[in-house]
Design an enzyme around this catalytic site. Structure first.
Site, short mmCIF file in Angstrom:
data_model
loop_
_atom_site.label_atom_id
_atom_site.label_comp_id
_atom_site.label_asym_id
_atom_site.label_seq_id
_atom_site.Cartn_x
_atom_site.Cartn_y
_atom_site.Cartn_z
N SER A 119 0.45 -1.37 0.02
CA SER A 119 0.50 0.08 0.14
C SER A 119 0.75 1.37 -0.07
O SER A 119 0.46 1.91 -0.11
CB SER A 119 -0.93 -0.30 1.31
OG SER A 119 -1.47 -1.04 1.66
N HIS A 140 -0.76 -3.05 -6.88
CA HIS A 140 -1.39 -1.98 -5.82
C HIS A 140 -3.17 -2.57 -6.07
O HIS A 140 -4.02 -1.12 -6.27
CB HIS A 140 -1.62 -1.03 -5.01
CG HIS A 140 -1.91 -0.20 -3.79
ND1 HIS A 140 -2.54 1.01 -3.92
CD2 HIS A 140 -2.23 -1.02 -3.09
CE1 HIS A 140 -3.34 1.16 -2.66
NE2 HIS A 140 -2.95 0.09 -2.08
N GLU A 152 -2.98 0.17 -9.08
CA GLU A 152 -1.98 1.66 -9.10
C GLU A 152 -1.11 0.45 -10.03
O GLU A 152 -0.53 -0.21 -8.75
CB GLU A 152 -1.83 2.39 -7.83
CG GLU A 152 -2.43 2.91 -7.84
CD GLU A 152 -2.72 3.96 -5.88
OE1 GLU A 152 -1.99 4.95 -6.52
OE2 GLU A 152 -1.90 3.21 -5.54
N ASN A 190 -2.87 6.08 -1.41
CA ASN A 190 -2.94 6.46 0.09
C ASN A 190 -1.80 7.23 0.51
O ASN A 190 -2.36 7.28 1.94
CB ASN A 190 -1.82 5.13 0.32
CG ASN A 190 -3.15 3.63 0.68
OD1 ASN A 190 -4.23 3.65 1.02
ND2 ASN A 190 -2.83 2.37 0.32
P1 NAD Z 1 -3.62 -9.76 6.49
O1 NAD Z 1 -3.53 -9.34 7.06
O2 NAD Z 1 -5.20 -10.22 5.90
O3 NAD Z 1 -3.12 -10.96 5.31
C1 NAD Z 1 -1.74 -11.06 4.93
C2 NAD Z 1 -1.44 -12.80 5.10
O4 NAD Z 1 -0.06 -12.16 5.15
C3 NAD Z 1 -1.52 -13.61 6.37
O5 NAD Z 1 -2.40 -14.84 5.37
C4 NAD Z 1 0.07 -13.71 6.09
O6 NAD Z 1 -0.28 -15.53 7.64
C5 NAD Z 1 0.46 -13.60 5.19
N1 NAD Z 1 2.27 -13.68 5.56
C6 NAD Z 1 2.26 -12.67 6.30
N2 NAD Z 1 3.62 -13.54 6.04
C7 NAD Z 1 4.22 -13.93 5.23
C8 NAD Z 1 5.03 -15.01 4.39
N3 NAD Z 1 6.38 -14.89 5.08
N4 NAD Z 1 4.56 -15.61 3.83
C9 NAD Z 1 4.13 -16.82 3.24
N5 NAD Z 1 2.66 -15.08 3.66
C10 NAD Z 1 2.64 -14.95 5.22
O7 NAD Z 1 -3.58 -8.00 5.12
P2 NAD Z 1 -3.99 -7.97 4.00
O8 NAD Z 1 -5.60 -6.54 3.97
O9 NAD Z 1 -4.35 -8.64 2.98
O10 NAD Z 1 -2.93 -7.14 3.39
C11 NAD Z 1 -1.95 -7.74 2.59
C12 NAD Z 1 -1.45 -6.91 1.83
O11 NAD Z 1 -1.89 -5.67 1.43
C13 NAD Z 1 -0.06 -5.53 2.47
O12 NAD Z 1 0.99 -5.09 2.38
C14 NAD Z 1 -1.43 -4.13 2.55
O13 NAD Z 1 -0.45 -2.72 2.66
C15 NAD Z 1 -2.05 -4.32 1.45
N6 NAD Z 1 -3.09 -3.51 0.81
C16 NAD Z 1 -4.04 -3.76 1.11
C17 NAD Z 1 -5.23 -2.99 1.04
C18 NAD Z 1 -6.73 -2.96 2.64
O14 NAD Z 1 -7.04 -2.53 2.35
N7 NAD Z 1 -6.48 -4.30 3.32
C19 NAD Z 1 -5.78 -2.85 0.19
C20 NAD Z 1 -4.26 -2.34 -0.55
C21 NAD Z 1 -3.62 -2.78 -0.26
#
Ligand code: NAD
Length: 283
Positions: A119, A140, A152, A190
């Site tokens: 993000s 993104h 993005e 963001n």
């Molecule tokens: P989340 O916490 O729901 O999921 C993250 C997952 O990654 C978990 O299931 C965890 O077990 C896994 N994980 C952690 N370390 C790992 C590794 N070394 N190998 C494999 N799996 C691993 O988080 P999310 O909300 O899905 O966010 C994930 C990414 O997407 C982040 O970078 C976040 O900034 C980005 N993002 C989030 C949003 C949002 O609205 N939540 C929107 C756009 C982008």
């Protein structure tokens, strides 16, 4: 380059959505997570949402079956060896992402592109841990992935034109709209959104209004479809905090300091909808 097989690393709310959209668009997908429970949760939420679309008449039963058949679960990053593209969607933390990318660089074939769904974190810095900086790029997606049209596309300093063109074309194949942005903290989405959410949390922290009323003001007064406090819970308060920290550090400007209430909630494990409690409670 033709992309056929995609690995999505991280089966959380974003990763499972990305995997679903890729599988529905005809790509073979490996959904990877280090946590078996997260993998099973990602798969079952995908099955549930696809079934709901079938019930609503938005998706044919055979398309649902075909999408699920294209999906394989993986708990080993070495499975990247069969992929043309890896999309990383693990937690928003540079150390964690750097480890994942350096491993992926070791296992993925030489032609493969490594993309991050970060993000806010710098793509150039993520690319620097690999030996293929020109094949590293930001993709993104927005939350919820199957619904939101924008992706993005972030070009790191060394991202090649060829990588950019492949990812732009793949994004179109997913029926999404790519927008090219430069590698600056928070990119566009963001950098604009998160300070507003942080400020909304400050108004709660300072007792200016309740979470419900802050949301009401922004929905009724500014025509936002969802209030900023609800949106923060939906994004994940840990992710919101990480992004504010990236903006704060990246620009060195105090206007990006994260609200202490946001820090406190994250420390308490109140991460929003995904943990059952944030500013609101969820069943
Ligand atoms: P989340 O916490 O729901 O999921 C993250 C997952 O990654 C978990 O299931 C965890 O077990 C896994 N994980 C952690 N370390 C790992 C590794 N070394 N190998 C494999 N799996 C691993 O988080 P999310 O909300 O899905 O966010 C994930 C990414 O997407 C982040 O970078 C976040 O900034 C980005 N993002 C989030 C949003 C949002 O609205 N939540 C929107 C756009 C982008």
């Amino acid at each position: 380059m033709t992309i056929k097989t995609v690995m999505v690393v991280g089966a959380g709310q974003m990763g499972s959505g990305i995997a679903r959209v890729c599988a529905q668009s005809g790509f073979d997908v490996l959904l990877n997570d280090m946590n078996e429970a997260a993998l099973q949760k990602g798969l079952s939420s995908m099955e549930k949402l696809l079934s709901r679309n079938v019930e609503k008449g938005k998706l044919a039963e055979e398309d649902k079956t075909a999408a699920l058949e294209r999906l394989t679960l993986s708990s080993d990053l070495k499975d990247a060896r069969t992929c043309d593209l890896v999309i990383e969607a693990v937690v928003e933390n540079m150390d964690v992402k750097a480890n994942v990318f350096s491993e992926l660089d070791r296992y993925a074939p030489a032609h493969a592109i490594l993309a991050s769904n970060t993000s806010s974190l710098p793509i150039t810095e993520i690319a620097a841990v690999t030996n293929r900086s020109e094949q590293v790029i930001g993709m993104h997606f927005m939350n919820p992935v199957p619904i939101m049209k924008l992706v993005e596309i972030i070009r790191g300093l060394q991202t090649s034109d060829e990588t950019y063109e492949s990812i732009k074309s793949m994004t179109n194949q997913l029926h999404k709209s790519p927008v090219e942005v430069k590698d600056f903290p928070g990119f566009v989405s963001n950098r604009v959104l998160m300070p507003m959410i942080n400020e909304a949390i400050y108004t709660v922290y300072e007792g200016v209004a309740s979470p419900e009323d802050v949301d009401r003001v922004m929905k009724l007064g500014m025509n936002h479809p969802m209030g900023p406090i609800t949106l923060a819970d939906f994004i994940g308060l840990d992710t919101c905090l990480y992004i504010m920290e990236v903006l704060h550090e990246g620009f060195g400007d105090s206007k990006y300091r994260p609200c202490p209430l946001l820090r406190q909630y994250v420390k308490a494990g109140w991460l929003g909808k995904k943990s059952g409690r944030g500013f609101y409670q969820y069943n």
